[in-house]
Each structure stands twice: as C-alpha cells, then as structure tokens.
Motif scaffolding. Structure first.
Motif, PDB file in Angstrom:
ATOM      1  N   LYS A 126      -7.692  -4.224  15.431  1.00 44.26           N
ATOM      2  CA  LYS A 126      -7.746  -3.022  14.595  1.00 44.26           C
ATOM      3  C   LYS A 126      -8.473  -3.327  13.281  1.00 44.26           C
ATOM      4  O   LYS A 126      -9.317  -2.547  12.811  1.00 44.26           O
ATOM      5  CB  LYS A 126      -6.325  -2.530  14.319  1.00 44.26           C
ATOM      6  N   GLU A 127      -8.144  -4.443  12.655  1.00 42.05           N
ATOM      7  CA  GLU A 127      -8.775  -4.784  11.388  1.00 42.05           C
ATOM      8  C   GLU A 127     -10.277  -5.015  11.567  1.00 42.05           C
ATOM      9  O   GLU A 127     -11.084  -4.607  10.731  1.00 42.05           O
ATOM     10  CB  GLU A 127      -8.132  -6.042  10.800  1.00 42.05           C
ATOM     11  N   VAL A 128     -10.655  -5.687  12.664  1.00 45.67           N
ATOM     12  CA  VAL A 128     -12.079  -5.927  12.913  1.00 45.67           C
ATOM     13  C   VAL A 128     -12.806  -4.608  13.116  1.00 45.67           C
ATOM     14  O   VAL A 128     -13.911  -4.379  12.579  1.00 45.67           O
ATOM     15  CB  VAL A 128     -12.250  -6.856  14.117  1.00 45.67           C
ATOM     16  N   ASN A 129     -12.229  -3.708  13.873  1.00 46.91           N
ATOM     17  CA  ASN A 129     -12.860  -2.398  14.102  1.00 46.91           C
ATOM     18  C   ASN A 129     -13.001  -1.616  12.800  1.00 46.91           C
ATOM     19  O   ASN A 129     -14.009  -0.937  12.563  1.00 46.91           O
ATOM     20  CB  ASN A 129     -12.057  -1.590  15.115  1.00 46.91           C
ATOM     21  N   ASP A 130     -11.961  -1.699  11.954  1.00 48.14           N
ATOM     22  CA  ASP A 130     -12.024  -0.978  10.673  1.00 48.14           C
ATOM     23  C   ASP A 130     -13.162  -1.518   9.815  1.00 48.14           C
ATOM     24  O   ASP A 130     -13.882  -0.758   9.158  1.00 48.14           O
ATOM     25  CB  ASP A 130     -10.705  -1.106   9.927  1.00 48.14           C
ATOM     26  N   VAL A 131     -13.313  -2.825   9.766  1.00 48.70           N
ATOM     27  CA  VAL A 131     -14.385  -3.433   8.967  1.00 48.70           C
ATOM     28  C   VAL A 131     -15.751  -3.028   9.518  1.00 48.70           C
ATOM     29  O   VAL A 131     -16.686  -2.741   8.761  1.00 48.70           O
ATOM     30  CB  VAL A 131     -14.222  -4.962   8.934  1.00 48.70           C
ATOM     31  N   ILE A 132     -15.886  -3.025  10.856  1.00 48.23           N
ATOM     32  CA  ILE A 132     -17.182  -2.675  11.456  1.00 48.23           C
ATOM     33  C   ILE A 132     -17.535  -1.226  11.174  1.00 48.23           C
ATOM     34  O   ILE A 132     -18.695  -0.886  10.835  1.00 48.23           O
ATOM     35  CB  ILE A 132     -17.152  -2.940  12.969  1.00 48.23           C
ATOM     36  N   GLN A 133     -16.541  -0.353  11.252  1.00 49.41           N
ATOM     37  CA  GLN A 133     -16.804   1.073  11.092  1.00 49.41           C
ATOM     38  C   GLN A 133     -16.925   1.483   9.627  1.00 49.41           C
ATOM     39  O   GLN A 133     -17.543   2.488   9.285  1.00 49.41           O
ATOM     40  CB  GLN A 133     -15.681   1.882  11.762  1.00 49.41           C
ATOM     41  N   LYS A 134     -16.323   0.725   8.698  1.00 46.22           N
ATOM     42  CA  LYS A 134     -16.325   1.090   7.279  1.00 46.22           C
ATOM     43  C   LYS A 134     -17.482   0.385   6.584  1.00 46.22           C
ATOM     44  O   LYS A 134     -17.550  -0.851   6.542  1.00 46.22           O
ATOM     45  CB  LYS A 134     -14.998   0.670   6.637  1.00 46.22           C
ATOM     46  N   PRO A 135     -18.390   1.129   5.999  1.00 48.17           N
ATOM     47  CA  PRO A 135     -19.516   0.468   5.298  1.00 48.17           C
ATOM     48  C   PRO A 135     -19.042  -0.205   4.028  1.00 48.17           C
ATOM     49  O   PRO A 135     -18.122   0.254   3.356  1.00 48.17           O
ATOM     50  CB  PRO A 135     -20.468   1.632   4.997  1.00 48.17           C
ATOM     51  N   GLN A 136     -19.629  -1.365   3.740  1.00 47.25           N
ATOM     52  CA  GLN A 136     -19.244  -2.130   2.565  1.00 47.25           C
ATOM     53  C   GLN A 136     -20.085  -1.688   1.365  1.00 47.25           C
ATOM     54  O   GLN A 136     -21.293  -1.459   1.479  1.00 47.25           O
ATOM     55  CB  GLN A 136     -19.437  -3.630   2.819  1.00 47.25           C
ATOM     56  N   SER A 137     -19.430  -1.608   0.233  1.00 44.39           N
ATOM     57  CA  SER A 137     -20.099  -1.197  -1.015  1.00 44.39           C
ATOM     58  C   SER A 137     -20.420  -2.424  -1.864  1.00 44.39           C
ATOM     59  O   SER A 137     -19.768  -3.465  -1.742  1.00 44.39           O
ATOM     60  CB  SER A 137     -19.200  -0.233  -1.804  1.00 44.39           C
ATOM     61  N   GLY A 138     -21.374  -2.284  -2.720  1.00 53.90           N
ATOM     62  CA  GLY A 138     -21.726  -3.400  -3.596  1.00 53.90           C
ATOM     63  C   GLY A 138     -22.919  -4.147  -3.067  1.00 53.90           C
ATOM     64  O   GLY A 138     -23.357  -3.976  -1.927  1.00 53.90           O
ATOM     65  N   SER A 139     -23.399  -5.002  -3.917  1.00 57.43           N
ATOM     66  CA  SER A 139     -24.583  -5.782  -3.540  1.00 57.43           C
ATOM     67  C   SER A 139     -24.248  -6.970  -2.660  1.00 57.43           C
ATOM     68  O   SER A 139     -25.093  -7.496  -1.966  1.00 57.43           O
ATOM     69  CB  SER A 139     -25.311  -6.263  -4.809  1.00 57.43           C
ATOM     70  N   THR A 140     -22.987  -7.419  -2.725  1.00 57.42           N
ATOM     71  CA  THR A 140     -22.605  -8.608  -1.945  1.00 57.42           C
ATOM     72  C   THR A 140     -21.913  -8.163  -0.657  1.00 57.42           C
ATOM     73  O   THR A 140     -20.925  -7.409  -0.689  1.00 57.42           O
ATOM     74  CB  THR A 140     -21.650  -9.513  -2.737  1.00 57.42           C
ATOM     75  N   THR A 141     -22.413  -8.640   0.476  1.00 58.13           N
ATOM     76  CA  THR A 141     -21.846  -8.287   1.796  1.00 58.13           C
ATOM     77  C   THR A 141     -20.974  -9.440   2.289  1.00 58.13           C
ATOM     78  O   THR A 141     -21.420 -10.592   2.361  1.00 58.13           O
ATOM     79  CB  THR A 141     -22.960  -8.028   2.822  1.00 58.13           C
ATOM     80  N   GLN A 149      -8.034  -9.046   5.241  1.00 57.66           N
ATOM     81  CA  GLN A 149      -7.074  -8.572   6.246  1.00 57.66           C
ATOM     82  C   GLN A 149      -7.361  -9.205   7.616  1.00 57.66           C
ATOM     83  O   GLN A 149      -6.446  -9.547   8.351  1.00 57.66           O
ATOM     84  CB  GLN A 149      -7.160  -7.035   6.349  1.00 57.66           C
ATOM     85  N   VAL A 150      -8.656  -9.339   7.906  1.00 54.29           N
ATOM     86  CA  VAL A 150      -9.029  -9.954   9.196  1.00 54.29           C
ATOM     87  C   VAL A 150      -8.550 -11.389   9.249  1.00 54.29           C
ATOM     88  O   VAL A 150      -7.974 -11.850  10.246  1.00 54.29           O
ATOM     89  CB  VAL A 150     -10.547  -9.859   9.417  1.00 54.29           C
ATOM     90  N   ARG A 151      -8.772 -12.159   8.149  1.00 53.28           N
ATOM     91  CA  ARG A 151      -8.361 -13.559   8.139  1.00 53.28           C
ATOM     92  C   ARG A 151      -6.845 -13.681   8.248  1.00 53.28           C
ATOM     93  O   ARG A 151      -6.325 -14.595   8.890  1.00 53.28           O
ATOM     94  CB  ARG A 151      -8.838 -14.247   6.859  1.00 53.28           C
ATOM     95  N   ARG A 152      -6.117 -12.746   7.601  1.00 48.90           N
ATOM     96  CA  ARG A 152      -4.653 -12.821   7.662  1.00 48.90           C
ATOM     97  C   ARG A 152      -4.143 -12.591   9.105  1.00 48.90           C
ATOM     98  O   ARG A 152      -3.314 -13.333   9.613  1.00 48.90           O
ATOM     99  CB  ARG A 152      -4.056 -11.786   6.703  1.00 48.90           C
ATOM    100  N   GLU A 153      -4.697 -11.556   9.749  1.00 43.51           N
ATOM    101  CA  GLU A 153      -4.251 -11.294  11.127  1.00 43.51           C
ATOM    102  C   GLU A 153      -4.714 -12.399  12.079  1.00 43.51           C
ATOM    103  O   GLU A 153      -4.008 -12.765  13.024  1.00 43.51           O
ATOM    104  CB  GLU A 153      -4.789  -9.940  11.590  1.00 43.51           C
ATOM    105  N   TYR A 154      -5.908 -12.911  11.824  1.00 44.23           N
ATOM    106  CA  TYR A 154      -6.387 -14.012  12.674  1.00 44.23           C
ATOM    107  C   TYR A 154      -5.491 -15.233  12.540  1.00 44.23           C
ATOM    108  O   TYR A 154      -5.158 -15.917  13.510  1.00 44.23           O
ATOM    109  CB  TYR A 154      -7.825 -14.349  12.300  1.00 44.23           C
ATOM    110  N   GLY A 155      -5.072 -15.548  11.319  1.00 44.46           N
ATOM    111  CA  GLY A 155      -4.162 -16.682  11.113  1.00 44.46           C
ATOM    112  C   GLY A 155      -2.829 -16.468  11.823  1.00 44.46           C
ATOM    113  O   GLY A 155      -2.247 -17.398  12.376  1.00 44.46           O
ATOM    114  N   SER A 156      -2.312 -15.216  11.786  1.00 40.33           N
ATOM    115  CA  SER A 156      -1.048 -14.929  12.486  1.00 40.33           C
ATOM    116  C   SER A 156      -1.200 -15.163  13.996  1.00 40.33           C
ATOM    117  O   SER A 156      -0.316 -15.741  14.653  1.00 40.33           O
ATOM    118  CB  SER A 156      -0.613 -13.488  12.212  1.00 40.33           C
ATOM    119  N   ALA A 157      -2.325 -14.697  14.561  1.00 40.01           N
ATOM    120  CA  ALA A 157      -2.552 -14.890  16.000  1.00 40.01           C
ATOM    121  C   ALA A 157      -2.655 -16.373  16.338  1.00 40.01           C
ATOM    122  O   ALA A 157      -2.111 -16.842  17.356  1.00 40.01           O
ATOM    123  CB  ALA A 157      -3.818 -14.149  16.438  1.00 40.01           C
ATOM    124  N   ARG A 158      -3.363 -17.155  15.493  1.00 37.75           N
ATOM    125  CA  ARG A 158      -3.482 -18.587  15.743  1.00 37.75           C
ATOM    126  C   ARG A 158      -2.122 -19.265  15.702  1.00 37.75           C
ATOM    127  O   ARG A 158      -1.795 -20.114  16.545  1.00 37.75           O
ATOM    128  CB  ARG A 158      -4.390 -19.218  14.687  1.00 37.75           C
TER     129      ARG A 158
END
Length: 540
Positions: A126-141, A149-158
């Motif tokens: 879900k977090e990965v899909n949200d990041v893909i679908q939500k455009p990032q703002s700012g000059s730094t991507t 959020q992705v790293r937190r859920e990924y750590g829980s799965a690991r």
C-alpha cells in the motif's frame, strides 16, 4: 503324581521368550518410531526453512533495481507473497506438516507469524503504491524505497520473515531434543530387555537340556539300534512327559516289528515276483499287438490296386473329355489312398518292432502343413460328419520331426476328439511357439474325462472310448512318439461333459534360413483353417 506335560513346559518357555521378545521389540519399535518422526519433522522443517530463505531472498530484492521506479519493489513484494501463500508456498507446506503431526508445537508460532507477515506485505504494498501514485514536490526527488513509511513497513516485513526463520530453527532444535530423549529411554528399555533375555536363555538352555535334549538323544540312539537290527535293547526314560510315553510306545512297536519282520520280508519278496510277472504280462501284450502285421497283406492289395487304377485312369482320362477339375480330384484322391495305405503299413511296422526304441530320422518340417494334411484326411472319416474343426496357426513353424510319426499323433488326437463329440461339436486346433517349443493344442467340446481316466489315459490297452471301439494303444503310441522327439503330451479336462484339451509340445529347431516369425520378410501369416463337416462323407 501327575506328569509334567511337555506341552506345558514348552508353553512356559514360549510365554517367557515371547514376553522378552515383545519387551525388546516394543522398546526398539518405540525408539525407531520416535526417531523416524523426528527425522521426518526435521526434513519437513528444513524444506520449510528453504522456502522461508527464498522468501527473505525475494524480499531483499526490494533494494535492487531502479530506485526511482516502484515496479521492482512491487515485484519483490509479489514474489515474497507467492512463496508465502502460493500452492506450493510456505503456508500450505506448514498446514500439511501440522496435519501430519510433523510440527513440535503444532504450528503455534507459524500460525501467528504467517498472518503477521501477510499484513506487513499488504501495508508495504500500500505504501509503495501511494508513493508511486502521489507526485513528489520540491526540487529533490526521494527514491520510492527510501520513503520513510516504505522503509518502516519494509523493516517490519523483514523482521517478521526473520522471526519466521527463527521459529523454524526452534522447531528443528526441539525435534532433535525430543529425538535424543526418546533414544535414551529406548536404550534403557532395550538394555534391560537384553539382560533379562540373556538370563532367560541361560536358564531355559539348562532345563531344555534336561527336559528335551537328553531324552531326544536317547530316542535317537534307540532308533539307530533298531535300524542296525538290534531289537532286544529297550529305551529307558524317566522324564515323566510325552517323551517317556513315546519311548514306551516305541518299545512296544519294536517288539511287534521284531515279530512281523520275517513275514514282511516274505511279503516283499512275493510282491517283487508279482511285479516281475506283471511286467512280463505287459510285454506279452506288446507282442500281441504285433499280430497287426496280418493287415499288411490287405494294405498291400489296396496299394497295388490304387496304383493300377491310377495307371488305367490316366489312360482313360487322356482320351476322355472330363473336366480338368474332376481329373485333378480323382488323381489327388488316388494319391491320398496310396499315401494313407503306406502310412498304415508304417504304423503296423511300428507295432511289430515296438519293443525296439531306435532313433528315428528327423527332418525340418512345416507343422502347419502337417496339420492341414491330416485335416484333409480327417474330413472323409465317418466320425467327422456334422462336426466342425477350426485350425489357427500362429505362423509357419518349422521343427525337426519325423513327419509320418507326428502325423500319426495329430491324426490320432483329431480322431479321438471327433469320436468324443456329438453332431454340432467343435474342435479347435491352435499352433504356436512357447519357451523354445512348438505347441499344438487340441480343444474339443466332447464328452470330457473323469479324473481317474486322466490318470491312466496314456497307459497301454486302457480305453474309455465313447464308441467302444478303441484298442487303448493310440494315445500310448502317441505318447511314445512325442517322448522320442524330446517333447511332452498332456491331457486336461474339467470332468465328464466338459470337453477335453490335449497339448503337444515339440522342441522347436528351425531349418537353416527359415524364420519362425509370422511377419518375417518373404513370408505372410497363414490364414486360419475352418472346416465344417456336413452330413455327407464326400463333402468338399
């Protein structure tokens, strides 16, 4: 005082031995079963561990690929989920092992961790899909996988996947500990059973020596004395059981044996003389069959007349307008008369020198042709009217035989079968090969044979012909002919009224350059021959 029965002694020893063996077998079986369960459990858990290791490896691919592209992350999540929930995934394997009893804690830890890992994967996806679908703002991507959020859920799965691997390692360790405990208990039980069994065997050997071995040696010595001709030394046993009773009966038997020994010897001598006389009578019977030479004169007349008739018929047919087909039939029938007259003369000659068993000349012969030639003759017999014969050869089978002798055997079996059947009866003849032998089978629907007839069917002068015209020599001579060829002839019948089957087996040796395969190059499989003999003797 009641005697101690030998069966009671043996039963006591048997019960003690059975108990010792049962104790030893039970302990051993328990240890083997526990070890088997432990090994199976470890094997199943190792298989599960391999799947979990693959899952962790698939999950680790989350950090591989293009960091700005979420497709690699989703692919890692899908691969992990497939290994967890697929048809051959970890969840199904764990359920099967729990059902089979190959899980030390009945899947307690796995039943908690599997749903937890599924929730972690769902949240991560879900977090990965949200990041893909939500455009990032700012000059730094920020890369997809580096989102907080992705790293937190990924750590829980690991962590959940690692906990699942540790749970499997705990199950393997617990299974090994249970196996070692069972082996220790088994060793104590087996050790006690072995000590008990050794003590029991030593005790039983002593008593068996007193109860059985010594009396049996005395009985054996008494039997050997009787065998050597000593009848005046009885056995003396005081064991108080069946062996003592056996010794008493043996002494009584020896006394009676001594009384009848001389009379028995006289009877044996008399029986021997009777056997010699019986053999001489059989020899006389064989010699009596020699009077068949008297028919040689009429056979010679038949042969002479048929030859003279053939010569005159050739002159008559040369000047006549008879159809060629009729001419061929008349000539063939005259030739057949001559051939059969010569064959009858050969049969009578065999009766004359029946006592001489010389080696007959054997030449490679087509057995299919021999059978068909005999059937051509048999179709003109009175007993063939209204009956059917089916001949089914499996191929052109060639064997070294004396053709005239084998034709006599075949004709005798065919005639006997026809004589045993009523109108409408069927005789089936099959020719094939089996185990290096040519095999001829004659199966009829005739009157059949009783067991006592089967036992004596090949004896000389024994006949149970339905027509009452048999001499009892046909099957005996056939047996002798087949035996001289190194083959066998057997008879079988389920009983009166069920038909009979005769099987002739002749050693199969092919002539040079001739193949016994029906489909060999240059040959074609011979067609079955089906004959129905109608009411007329001259039916074609």
């Amino acid at each position: 005082m009641a005697r101690r029965r030998l069966r009671h002694k043996l039963m006591l020893g048997l019960v003690l031995v059975a108990g010792s063996i049962g104790l030893l077998a039970s302990g051993t079986a328990y240890g083997i079963y526990t070890y088997y369960v432990s090994v199976k459990t470890i094997d199943r858990k190792v298989s599960e561990l391999a799947i979990v290791t693959q899952m962790i490896g698939a999950l680790n691919t989350f950090d591989q690929g293009d960091p700005n592209n979420g497709d690699g992350c989703l692919l890692a999540i899908d691969s992990t989920r497939a290994l967890l929930n697929g048809t051959y995934g970890f969840d199904q394997a764990n359920k099967k092992n729990v059902q089979a009893g190959y899980d030390p804690d009945d899947g307690a830890q796995e039943s908690f961790l599997i749903p937890e890992l599924n929730r972690n994967l769902d949240a991560l996806q879900k977090e990965v899909n949200d990041v893909i679908q939500k455009p990032q703002s700012g000059s730094t991507t920020v890369a997809v996988r580096d989102q907080e959020q992705v790293r937190r859920e990924y750590g829980s799965a690991r962590r959940t996947a690692e906990n699942l691997r540790h749970a499997l390692l705990d199950d393997i360790q617990k299974s090994g500990q249970e196996s070692f405990g069972a082996i220790r208990r088994t060793a104590w039980v087996v050790g006690f059973a072995m000590v008990w069994a050794l003590a029991l065997v030593a005790t039983m050997l002593y008593y068996f020596r007193v109860w059985m071995f010594a009396p049996i040696r005395e009985l054996q010595a008494g039997v050997q004395r009787v065998q050597s001709g000593t009848f005046d030394q009885p056995l003396t046993l005081t064991s108080g059981d069946e062996l003592q009773e056996l010794a008493d009966e043996f002494n009584a038997m020896v006394a009676r044996l001594h009384a009848v020994y001389a009379d028995l010897a006289r009877q044996v001598n008399e029986r021997s003389r009777q056997l010699v006389r019986s053999e001489r009578m059989v020899s006389v019977g064989f010699l009596a069959a020699g009077v068949a030479h008297e028919i040689n004169n009429p056979l010679a007349s038949i042969l002479f007349c048929s030859e003279a008739l053939e010569r005159r018929l050739q002159d008559v047919l040369a000047s006549s307008t008879a159809p060629p087909a009729e001419t061929e039939v008349l000539t063939r029938y005259l030739k057949m008369i001559q051939q059969e007259a010569l064959r009858c003369k050969d049969i009578t000659q065999k009766l004359l020198d029946f006592s001489r068993t010389g080696e007959r000349t054997k030449d490679p012969a087509d057995l299919t042709g021999l059978v068909r030639g005999v059937l051509e003759v048999a179709r003109h017999l009175p007993s063939s009217r209204g009956k059917g014969v089916a001949f089914e050869p499996a191929g052109y089978i060639v064997a070294p035989v004396n053709a005239q002798d084998l034709k006599s055997v075949i004709l005798n079996l065919v005639v006997n079968a026809l004589d045993s059947m009523e109108d409408g009866g069927q005789l089936g003849i099959t020719l094939g090969t089996a185990g290096g032998y040519a095999e001829l089978i004659f199966a009829d629907t005739g009157c059949g044979m009783a067991p006592e007839v089967l036992q004596n069917i090949f004896e000389p002068f024994y006949t149970k012909s339905r027509t009452g015209k048999g001499t009892g020599l046909g099957l005996f001579i056939s047996h002798q002919i087949v035996d001289q060829h190194g083959g066998t002839i057997t008879a079988a019948s389920a009983g009166p009224g069920t038909g009979s089957t005769f099987t002739v087996r002749i050693p199969l040796q092919l002539a040079p350059g001739v193949s016994d395969a029906p489909g060999s190059e240059g040959d074609s499989e011979p067609a079955p021959t089906v004959l129905t003999f109608p009411g007329s003797r001259t039916a074609a």
